[in-house]
Each structure stands twice: as structure tokens, then as C-alpha cells.
Design a protein around this motif. Structure first.
Motif, PDB file in Angstrom:
ATOM      1  N   ARG A  90       0.827  -1.210   0.000  1.00 14.93           N
ATOM      2  CA  ARG A  90       0.000   0.000   0.000  1.00 14.93           C
ATOM      3  C   ARG A  90       0.859   1.257   0.000  1.00 14.93           C
ATOM      4  O   ARG A  90       0.458   2.289  -0.538  1.00 14.93           O
ATOM      5  CB  ARG A  90      -0.956  -0.005   1.201  1.00 14.93           C
ATOM      6  N   ALA A  91       2.035   1.175   0.605  1.00 13.39           N
ATOM      7  CA  ALA A  91       2.924   2.337   0.628  1.00 13.39           C
ATOM      8  C   ALA A  91       3.436   2.690  -0.761  1.00 13.39           C
ATOM      9  O   ALA A  91       3.715   3.861  -1.050  1.00 13.39           O
ATOM     10  CB  ALA A  91       4.101   2.080   1.564  1.00 13.39           C
ATOM     11  N   VAL A  92       3.566   1.705  -1.631  1.00 11.43           N
ATOM     12  CA  VAL A  92       3.961   1.980  -3.016  1.00 11.43           C
ATOM     13  C   VAL A  92       2.850   2.735  -3.734  1.00 11.43           C
ATOM     14  O   VAL A  92       3.099   3.661  -4.504  1.00 11.43           O
ATOM     15  CB  VAL A  92       4.299   0.665  -3.745  1.00 11.43           C
ATOM     16  N   ARG A  93       1.609   2.363  -3.478  1.00  9.02           N
ATOM     17  CA  ARG A  93       0.465   3.004  -4.119  1.00  9.02           C
ATOM     18  C   ARG A  93       0.148   4.371  -3.518  1.00  9.02           C
ATOM     19  O   ARG A  93      -0.262   5.280  -4.230  1.00  9.02           O
ATOM     20  CB  ARG A  93      -0.775   2.107  -3.985  1.00  9.02           C
ATOM     21  N   ASP A  94       0.325   4.523  -2.207  1.00 11.27           N
ATOM     22  CA  ASP A  94      -0.077   5.755  -1.528  1.00 11.27           C
ATOM     23  C   ASP A  94       0.931   6.115  -0.443  1.00 11.27           C
ATOM     24  O   ASP A  94       0.655   5.986   0.743  1.00 11.27           O
ATOM     25  CB  ASP A  94      -1.482   5.579  -0.934  1.00 11.27           C
ATOM     26  N   PRO A  95       2.123   6.592  -0.850  1.00  8.20           N
ATOM     27  CA  PRO A  95       3.154   6.867   0.153  1.00  8.20           C
ATOM     28  C   PRO A  95       2.807   8.025   1.086  1.00  8.20           C
ATOM     29  O   PRO A  95       3.303   8.071   2.214  1.00  8.20           O
ATOM     30  CB  PRO A  95       4.397   7.190  -0.679  1.00  8.20           C
ATOM     31  N   ASP A  96       1.960   8.958   0.649  1.00  8.70           N
ATOM     32  CA  ASP A  96       1.682  10.150   1.463  1.00  8.70           C
ATOM     33  C   ASP A  96       1.183   9.791   2.854  1.00  8.70           C
ATOM     34  O   ASP A  96       1.653  10.331   3.857  1.00  8.70           O
ATOM     35  CB  ASP A  96       0.644  11.040   0.766  1.00  8.70           C
ATOM     36  N   ILE A  97       0.201   8.898   2.925  1.00  7.60           N
ATOM     37  CA  ILE A  97      -0.406   8.587   4.221  1.00  7.60           C
ATOM     38  C   ILE A  97       0.599   7.909   5.148  1.00  7.60           C
ATOM     39  O   ILE A  97       0.533   8.046   6.372  1.00  7.60           O
ATOM     40  CB  ILE A  97      -1.682   7.729   4.044  1.00  7.60           C
ATOM     41  N   PHE A  98       1.577   7.212   4.586  1.00  4.45           N
ATOM     42  CA  PHE A  98       2.585   6.548   5.411  1.00  4.45           C
ATOM     43  C   PHE A  98       3.487   7.566   6.095  1.00  4.45           C
ATOM     44  O   PHE A  98       3.820   7.424   7.271  1.00  4.45           O
ATOM     45  CB  PHE A  98       3.393   5.557   4.565  1.00  4.45           C
ATOM     46  N   PHE A  99       3.884   8.608   5.353  1.00  6.98           N
ATOM     47  CA  PHE A  99       4.717   9.635   5.975  1.00  6.98           C
ATOM     48  C   PHE A  99       3.913  10.496   6.936  1.00  6.98           C
ATOM     49  O   PHE A  99       4.415  10.891   7.990  1.00  6.98           O
ATOM     50  CB  PHE A  99       5.384  10.487   4.896  1.00  6.98           C
ATOM     51  N   ARG A 100       2.661  10.774   6.613  1.00  4.98           N
ATOM     52  CA  ARG A 100       1.842  11.577   7.524  1.00  4.98           C
ATOM     53  C   ARG A 100       1.634  10.847   8.850  1.00  4.98           C
ATOM     54  O   ARG A 100       1.744  11.437   9.926  1.00  4.98           O
ATOM     55  CB  ARG A 100       0.481  11.907   6.889  1.00  4.98           C
ATOM     56  N   THR A 101       1.318   9.565   8.774  1.00  7.48           N
ATOM     57  CA  THR A 101       1.042   8.802  10.000  1.00  7.48           C
ATOM     58  C   THR A 101       2.327   8.422  10.729  1.00  7.48           C
ATOM     59  O   THR A 101       2.497   8.701  11.922  1.00  7.48           O
ATOM     60  CB  THR A 101       0.242   7.537   9.671  1.00  7.48           C
ATOM     61  N   ASN A 102       3.241   7.792  10.019  1.00  7.63           N
ATOM     62  CA  ASN A 102       4.399   7.192  10.684  1.00  7.63           C
ATOM     63  C   ASN A 102       5.435   8.220  11.123  1.00  7.63           C
ATOM     64  O   ASN A 102       5.997   8.106  12.224  1.00  7.63           O
ATOM     65  CB  ASN A 102       5.050   6.162   9.769  1.00  7.63           C
ATOM     66  N   ALA A 103       5.693   9.213  10.299  1.00 10.53           N
ATOM     67  CA  ALA A 103       6.714  10.207  10.639  1.00 10.53           C
ATOM     68  C   ALA A 103       6.115  11.389  11.396  1.00 10.53           C
ATOM     69  O   ALA A 103       6.445  11.633  12.557  1.00 10.53           O
ATOM     70  CB  ALA A 103       7.418  10.675   9.363  1.00 10.53           C
ATOM     71  N   LEU A 104       5.197  12.115  10.748  1.00 10.99           N
ATOM     72  CA  LEU A 104       4.616  13.288  11.390  1.00 10.99           C
ATOM     73  C   LEU A 104       3.737  12.894  12.574  1.00 10.99           C
ATOM     74  O   LEU A 104       3.699  13.596  13.590  1.00 10.99           O
ATOM     75  CB  LEU A 104       3.821  14.100  10.372  1.00 10.99           C
ATOM     76  N   GLY A 105       3.035  11.780  12.459  1.00 10.18           N
ATOM     77  CA  GLY A 105       2.208  11.321  13.574  1.00 10.18           C
ATOM     78  C   GLY A 105       3.042  10.990  14.798  1.00 10.18           C
ATOM     79  O   GLY A 105       2.682  11.342  15.929  1.00 10.18           O
ATOM     80  N   THR A 106       4.166  10.320  14.600  1.00 12.60           N
ATOM     81  CA  THR A 106       5.037   9.999  15.739  1.00 12.60           C
ATOM     82  C   THR A 106       5.597  11.273  16.370  1.00 12.60           C
ATOM     83  O   THR A 106       5.655  11.390  17.603  1.00 12.60           O
ATOM     84  CB  THR A 106       6.177   9.072  15.289  1.00 12.60           C
ATOM     85  N   GLN A 107       5.986  12.235  15.538  1.00 10.78           N
ATOM     86  CA  GLN A 107       6.490  13.497  16.093  1.00 10.78           C
ATOM     87  C   GLN A 107       5.414  14.217  16.902  1.00 10.78           C
ATOM     88  O   GLN A 107       5.697  14.764  17.979  1.00 10.78           O
ATOM     89  CB  GLN A 107       7.001  14.406  14.966  1.00 10.78           C
ATOM     90  N   THR A 108       4.189  14.205  16.410  1.00 10.92           N
ATOM     91  CA  THR A 108       3.078  14.825  17.143  1.00 10.92           C
ATOM     92  C   THR A 108       2.887  14.151  18.490  1.00 10.92           C
ATOM     93  O   THR A 108       2.707  14.808  19.524  1.00 10.92           O
ATOM     94  CB  THR A 108       1.786  14.743  16.320  1.00 10.92           C
TER      95      THR A 108
END
Length: 338
Positions: A90-108
Motif C-alpha cells: 500500500r505504501a507503493v500506491r499511496d506513500p503520502d499517508i505513510f509519511f503523515r502517520t508514521n513520521a509526522l504522527g510519531t512526532q506529534t
């Protein structure tokens, strides 16, 4: 009595951890902070919902105000962050949500934990942040191996790891981190390899193997992972970083053959399909530091764990059937993703 916030408690590992912890520590309070989505299924913790020790709070880890409101109300002793988008396909098809959740979400989540002075923040990472190894490599990934992710999912998790490190170094946030091998067991979404193959074979359908079917993964039963997390939460010093793996490797081809043997089916049930872009070759963790520090070892052998997992899916079709019917990725269709 402690209050523990489990982010991503509707997910595979998070839900198994909630069930494990509630059985081991019935006096503790578990706050499951999650949103129902592709990765999180409320049915995963349906058997916990009526317990007075369990509380569900709806929210995204990327929503600071929602996280802050939850922390204000529950004042947890610990946050354990399972929340992640985790499927490479799914990350290949829609990488945006992975960075929003995994990176920015963890920082939040880290920022909220800092402001509310949470006493322990444990982050669940993955072996995939280290990149991959050659199939014939004698090397393994150590805790000090460089982060060299190859896919959008892996990169988003590596970014989260670096955010955790930064908050520990800059703000003295009391953190621990664990990198786990590939988990398997009950309640895993049928988009993942073992349940994907298993549910297709239950239906009498062929299983799609990437052409690079000798690529290997290290397999860790989710119950063994939960036992490891218990040790980290109870005994690890803040600032610790641990690899948690079984040391048991299986190729995709080997998994397929084992499942065909369990079902009594022949090789005609294999279907070879184009590789997914960014398909890593091999992950293998050196978990000696964790094993030596805590005397931990796996209790569930792969052959036993795989057979028990297959049986669980055979007995719980009502759980997985709706998920299969809305699978978002056709693993045989990667020739279209050029």
C-alpha cells in the motif's frame, strides 16, 4: 496500578499486546488510542471492550489536540506507540499517508508526551529501517547499524525513529525503542503474507509469489513479541534501543511450501507474479543484546506457530472474510505500477 496508552490498539500487534497485558496485569488500565481504518479493526479487541480495565479513545496520532485531550484526561504512566501504516504494498500506491502517520504522527505524539511529562515513551520500530541484506550475506543488523530504508514504508518508519532519538537527546524525553522482525499470528490483516496466503488457500485459490520468491524474512510470533515488550517496559533503562527477533528465517517460497503441506495441496497452487517495486531481499536482526540483557528467548517455534495461525484463520472466517472482500492491493498487478 499503572495507566498505559496503547496507540494503534486496533492493529495486529497492538491488539495482541492489549490482550496480553490485560491478562498479565489485570489491575492496570489500558487506554486504546486509535482510529478504525485499513490498518485498524475494532473487532480485534471486541473481547476486551467490556472490561473496566479497558478504555477506547478515538483519535489520530497526527492530531495534536486530540492526543493532548486524551493525555489530559487519562494522565498515563506510559505510552507504547504501535500506531503505523505498515503494508509495503500500500505504501507503493499511496506513500503520502505513510509519511503523515508514521513520521509526522510519531512526532506529534512525542511532542504531546513531552508537554505532559509522560514517564515512558516506547516506540515500536521495524527491522526494515536498516535496509536489506544480500541473500548470502553473513552480516546481521545490529542496533548501531545505519538506517538505510529502501521503500516509502521503511523510510517513514526510519524518520519516526530519528524523531524519537531527537526528542530523547534534545528534550530528555524518557524513551525506549525496539526493532522487531516480521510478526505473524492471529488477527493479522489478510493483506500480509502469511494470512494472505492462508485465506486464499482456505478458499481454494492460488497464492501469488513474487518472482524473487527466495527473498527471506525473520519470523517472530506476536506472542513472543509481546513477552519481549513486557520485559522492555518493566526492566529496560530509558534511552535503550533493542533488536527483537527470533533468528528464524524463511523465504517466501518456504512459507508457501509449508502452507501447501498443511493444506495437503500441490505446487499447482503457486502463481508467480512480478516483483513489487522496492522488494527487499532479506532482513535478519542480531538480537543478542536483548537476549543477554534479559534472558529472553522465543517460546513458539515457527512450525508450531504457523500451524496454530492457520488453525486460527480456519476457525475465524467471520473475522477475516470482510477484510478480504475489500483488499485494496492486487499483488499480481505490479506490472501496472511502472
Amino acid at each position: 496500578m499503572a495507566t498505559i496508552v496503547v496507540t494503534g490498539g486496533y492493529g495486529f500487534i497492538g491488539s495482541n499486546f492489549i490482550r496480553y497485558w490485560m491478562a498479565r496485569y489485570p489491575d492496570d488500565k489500558i487506554v486504546n488510542y486509535d482510529l478504525p481504518n485499513e490498518a485498524g479493526n475494532p473487532e480485534n479487541v471486541a473481547d476486551c471492550a467490556d472490561s473496566p480495565a479497558y478504555c477506547y479513545v478515538s483519535g489520530s496520532i497526527a492530531d495534536f489536540q486530540a492526543v493532548a485531550d486524551m493525555l489530559e484526561e487519562h494522565r498515563p504512566d506510559c505510552i507504547i506507540n504501535f500506531a503505523a501504516e505498515s503494508h509495503n504494498s500500500r505504501a507503493v500506491r499511496d506513500p503520502d499517508i505513510f509519511f503523515r502517520t508514521n513520521a509526522l504522527g510519531t512526532q506529534t505524539l512525542l511532542e504531546a508526551a513531552r508537554r505532559f511529562k509522560v514517564a515512558r515513551f516506547h516506540h515500536i520500530s521495524t527491522c526494515e529501517v536498516y535496509g536489506d541484506l544480500a541473500l548470502d550475506s553473513p552480516e546481521t543488523f545490529r542496533e548501531d547499524s545505519p538506517l538505510l530504508p529502501n521503500t516509502p514504508y521503511n523510510a517513514s518508519k526510519a524518520a519516526a525513529d530519528l524523531a524519537v532519538r531527537a526528542y530523547a537527546k534534545t528534550f530528555k524525553l524518557p524513551v525506549t525503542v525496539s526493532m522487531c522482525g516480521n510478526n505473524y499470528g492471529p488477527y493479522q490483516h489478510p493483506e500480509k503474507l502469511i494470512p494472505h496466503f492462508t485465506t486464499r488457500l482456505i478458499d481454494g485459490r492460488k497464492i501469488p509469489l513474487y518472482k524473487s520468491s527466495l527473498h527471506q524474512r525473520e519470523w517472530l510470533h506476536v506472542d513472543d513479541h509481546c513477552r519481549a515488550l513486557e520485559l522492555i517496559l518493566n526492566k529496560a533503562e530509558t534511552g535503550s534501543r533493542y533488536n527483537v527477533g527470533s533468528g528464524h528465517e524463511e523465504s517466501v517460497e518456504g512459507i508457501a511450501d509449508s502452507l501447501l503441506a498443511i493444506f495437503g495441496l500441490d505446487q499447482s497452487y503457486k502463481q508467480y507474479v512480478p516483483d513489487r517495486p522496492g522488494h527487499d531481499r532479506r532482513y535478519l536482526l542480531d538480537s543478542s543484546k536483548f537476549c543477554n540483557d534479559f534472558g529472553w528467548s522465543t517460546q513458539i517455534g515457527f512450525e508450531q506457530g504457523l500451524a496454530e495461525t492457520v488453525k486460527w484463520y480456519q476457525e475465524n472466517e467471520k473475522w477475516w472474510r470482510p477484510l478480504v472482500e475489500r483488499l485494496a492491493i492486487d499483488e499480481a498487478g505490479w506490472s501496472e505500477a511502472k
